[in-house]
Design a protein around this motif. Structure first.
Motif, PDB file in Angstrom:
ATOM      1  N   THR A   1       6.987   4.555  -1.794  1.00 30.82           N
ATOM      2  CA  THR A   1       6.540   3.169  -1.638  1.00 30.82           C
ATOM      3  C   THR A   1       7.433   2.215  -2.435  1.00 30.82           C
TER       4      THR A   1
ATOM      5  N   LYS B   1       0.846  -1.204   0.000  1.00 35.44           N
ATOM      6  CA  LYS B   1       0.000   0.000   0.000  1.00 35.44           C
ATOM      7  C   LYS B   1       0.873   1.242   0.000  1.00 35.44           C
ATOM      8  N   ARG B   2       0.383   2.291  -0.652  1.00 32.71           N
ATOM      9  CA  ARG B   2       1.165   3.516  -0.789  1.00 32.71           C
ATOM     10  C   ARG B   2       1.370   4.191   0.567  1.00 32.71           C
TER      11      ARG B   2
END
Ligand code: CDP
Length: 808
Positions: free
Chosen positions: A533, A22-23
């Motif tokens: 990320t 996930k970012r």
């Protein structure tokens, strides 16, 4: 605890390459904690605003700022006269031209910067702008590049030599006073010969209209000159902060170590924030003069009307083939409208960017490309709007020419592509226009795409629709848009690619902390792509520490290693490679430390996910966390303390991502309304770092492609007035217009990239535009249409239908 985990579980725990991490940025962004340029408020900060020209071409007779200066709260009004003694009334452009910072005797496009008002707040500045009286004397306006090349009207008197002669420009000889350069690639005579001898030649003028990247956040900066320590800090929306630092140093004379450029969070760039704008220069000068920080942030109209545009290429093409459909030659002459100054953002040796990738995915033995750059009374720019230096133009050109050739040959366009694709075994492939494609497997991607959409079924349905239309049973036509594109991303190599003499390498510096967490700093800058990320994922896999323990930092020239920034999908191919290489340097040192701790020879330990193990004795190991601690804690003979590395990566070649797209569109002939029923996008970007981020990139790129193909345009009237200067007229799609996208992929790693990754951010835009456009054109193929220009808004489609006699 790690001992109990399986190898796969240990790999999963790292969150490395290939996982849908996930970012990490989004917690800040979704909670309003982003820090954009306009969020920056420094003590005593003043605000700047521009007086802009209402005319597209005019002499400046006089500027009277007295009423503005009399307004309470106005500190200064700068004009070219004030900047001239400092030599800052003109500035160099990225393309080797020069551009007025403030109007020096004349203006060349509507909205050009004439004076800079500095006031205590934004409202006072805006009021004062209205009070500056400028007397203009209108001059004839040239908005058509073909007319400009014939006209007696001189746009750039500053480029005339003695007695009106024409000295060479930055890219060689000029043919006319409104001509900028001619750029030629390939074999002209051989191509013309091939065209002459061919069974079939298709010819068309393909215009890629002027548009604009239109990031949600406009351009801006805060300049802050500290006169006590002589240091200039410049916060700004810069896609290339280090390059901006060097340029500011060169034009201001301030030593580079005394300039700190910071790109904070950036709300989208798409090429718009690569160049240097007059607002930056004026803010710096205003801060030096006033001794306090000065902010300048443009509004939406200023952004659309004056900052870097994209495209505006008139591409005349000829493509030849045998009766069976084997392509024998490609010829292209492009007239490139650059506006009032040549401010294109391209590597120095490529005045038309990488337009010579226009042979696309096809094995075309002979080709020739010529590009003529022309001055007109439009805004300067020519940036790569979500593409790598004119690749979008090239892909649109070849994918339209293929469709037109299919009509000429009376062949299915999917089959025509298939028989001309470069074959897998031909890679590395040398193109007729000078590129070495690194890797590809086009047939596999194409077959997968056609199968996924049931291509034969779609064609049968389309044929039935044509019958039904002719029988009066429906008023809707069906278009099948096909595209197979090849991108070229990742500039360098340094030997070929520089901007203003700065080689296009990139960089990464890693510091591992004693407790086994880390910070990595890069020369790139994310504008929404999720670098914090994904770069951590590359490192997690390379150095065996969890991605969650690695901070990624970009955009501060005082701390980040020198890099050429983020545009042209170069982050993964260049900075991503630098990251992997820096990670490998860390690993090499970690191996020596591990060997010392395990009391074996260096060659007797090997890396295993998150640790070094003794070969043949996996129960004997040291984790990367333990090694990190030892690097700071133990005196190891022959090894310096600490665990840090830096890598400057000069890529040996570009990377060549590709994709196969299919769009199924219904068109209401009576209203011109388009409805996208299906959009299938298969992308191959080599090794995939984060499949979720890739999918997001594809969705975003396709949506911008839809915008450009179906309506987004910077249009001018004959007087040079911008007709689409607000978001009321300039099409920015919302969720309402966006269809459901089906994404897919194949994986053909790049052979020269350390992790095999190619770029992806721009591919969907490059492939999407021709795919949407081909769908519109294809819908009318059965009724005799060869080609209709973008943007395909409802009105233009209605006119096309009308022109074909479909309204009865
Ligand atoms: O230069 P820019 O960041 O605009 O483009 P890019 O290099 O294509 O990367 C866009 C985003 O996609 C980044 O977050 C990359 O790490 C990610 N990406 C990926 O996950 N796998 C790839 N093979 C290429 C890019």
């Amino acid at each position: 605890m790690n001992k109990e985990l399986s190898r796969e579980e240990r790999a999963d725990a790292l969150g490395g390459m290939g996982c849908k991490r996930k970012r990490v940025e989004d917690a800040r962004f979704t909670q309003g904690k982003g820090n954009y340029v306009d969020d920056i408020k420094l003590p005593g900060m003043l605000q700047g605003d521009f007086v802009r020209s209402p005319y597209a071409h005019a002499k400046i007779v006089s500027i009277d700022a007295s009423a503005a200066l009399a307004l309470d709260g106005v500190i200064a009004v700068l004009t070219a006269e004030d900047l001239a003694p400092l030599g800052l009334h003109w500035m160099p452009t990225l393309a080797g031209d020069k551009q007025m910072v403030l109007a020096d005797g004349k203006v060349l496009f509507q909205g050009q910067e004439v004076a800079f008002v500095v006031a205590k707040d934004r409202y006072i500045a805006a009021d004062a702008v209205e009070l500056v009286e400028v007397e203009y004397e209108e001059l004839p306006v040239l908005t058509d590049p073909f007319a400009a090349m014939e006209s007696d009207v001189v746009l750039r008197e500053d480029l005339l030599g003695e007695g009106g002669s024409l000295p060479d420009g930055a890219h060689g000889p000029r043919k006319h006073h409104n001509h900028i350069f001619t750029w030629e690639v390939g074999e002209k005579d051989a191509t013309e010969q091939v065209l002459q001898e061919a069974d079939v030649v298709a010819e068309e003028m393909v215009y890629y209209h002027r548009t604009h990247p239109c990031p949600l956040e406009t351009c801006g900066c805060v300049a802050s000159m500290d006169k006590v320590n002589g240091k200039l800090t410049l916060h700004g929306t810069f896609q290339a902060p280090h390059a901006i630092r060097t340029v500011v140093s060169l034009i201001s004379g301030i030593e580079e170590h005394n300039i700190r450029v910071i790109s904070p969070d950036i709300g989208g760039g798409f090429g718009n924030k690569v160049g240097a704008y007059p607002g930056y220069v004026c803010s710096v000068v205003a801060s030096i003069v006033t001794g306090v920080p000065v902010k300048w942030v443009e509004d939406r109209m200023e952004n659309l009307m004056t900052t870097a545009f994209a495209r505006d290429y008139w591409m005349k093409g000829k493509i030849s083939a045998t009766k069976e459909g084997k392509i024998t030659g490609l010829w292209c002459h492009t007239t490139a409208d650059h506006g009032g100054f040549d401010a294109c953002a391209d590597p120095t040796k490529f005045p038309a960017g990488f337009m010579n990738i226009c042979t696309g995915s096809y094995d075309i033995p002979t080709a020739y490309l010529a590009v003529d750059g022309v001055y007109t009374n439009k805004a300067p720019g020519g940036v790569s709007y979500r593409c790598s230096f004119r690749v979008t133009e090239a892909a649109y050109f070849i994918e339209r020419m293929i469709e037109i050739l299919a009509i000429e040959l009376n062949m299915d366009a999917a089959e025509l592509r298939r028989i001309n694709f470069i074959k897998k075994e031909q890679f590395p492939y040398q193109s007729a226009l000078g590129w070495e494609y690194d890797s590809g497997d086009y047939h596999t991607a194409w077959d997968k795409a056609l199968k996924a959409v049931d291509y034969d079924g779609l064609r049968a349905e389309q044929a039935q629709r044509v019958e039904d239309f002719k029988a009066g049973k429906t008023r809707k036509l069906m278009g099948i848009g096909l595209t197979h594109f090849t991108e070229i991303v990742g500039a360098g190599p340094v030997k070929n690619c520089d901007i203003l003499g700065l080689g296009m390498f990139d960089s990464c510096e890693i510091r591992i902390h004693p407790t086994g967490s880390a910070i990595a700093r890069l020369g790139t800058i994310s504008q929404g792509q999720g670098h914090a990320t994904t770069f951590a994922q590359i490192l997690a896999t390379e150095i065996g520490l969890p991605a969650d323990s690695i901070t990624i930092e970009e955009g501060d020239t005082d701390t980040a290693p020198y890099g050429l920034g983020t545009y042209g999908s170069r982050s993964t191919p260049v900075a991503g490679a630098a990251t992997a290489m820096a990670g490998r340097k860390i690993r090499a040192k970690a191996q020596m430390i591990a060997a010392y701790l395990l009391e074996v020879h260096d060659d007797d330990v090997e890396f295993d996910v998150d640790r070094f193990v003794v070969k043949g004795a996996p129960e004997k190991f040291k984790t990367m966390k333990e090694i990190a601690f030892a690097a700071y804690n133990q005196a190891i003979p022959g090894i310096e303390p600490g665990l840090e590395a830096v890598s400057y990566y000069d890529p040996p070649n570009m990377t060549y991502p590709f994709g196969a797209y299919v769009c199924v569109m219904d068109i209401d002939v009576d209203t011109g309304v388009t409805e996208i029923r299906r959009f299938y996008a298969l992308d191959d970007c080599g090794t995939r770092i984060n499949p979720m981020i890739i999918e997001g990139q594809v969705h975003g790129g396709l949506t911008e492609a839809l915008a450009v193909a179906l309506g987004q345009e910077i249009a001018y009237d004959d007087m040079g007035n911008v007709k689409t200067g607000t978001l009321m007229d300039f099409f920015l799609p919302t969720a309402w217009e966006v269809p459901n996208y089906e994404t897919d992929h194949t994986v053909t790693p790049s052979p020269h990239h350390p992790i095999g990754a190619k770029g992806v951010g721009e591919s969907p835009h490059v492939g999407g535009v021709p795919c949407f456009s081909n769908a519109v054109n294809d819908a009318f193929r059965a009724f005799g249409l060869r080609h209709t220009h973008m943007p395909h808004d409802h009105w233009r489609i209605w006119k096309t239908a009308n022109g074909l006699g479909l309204h009865g």
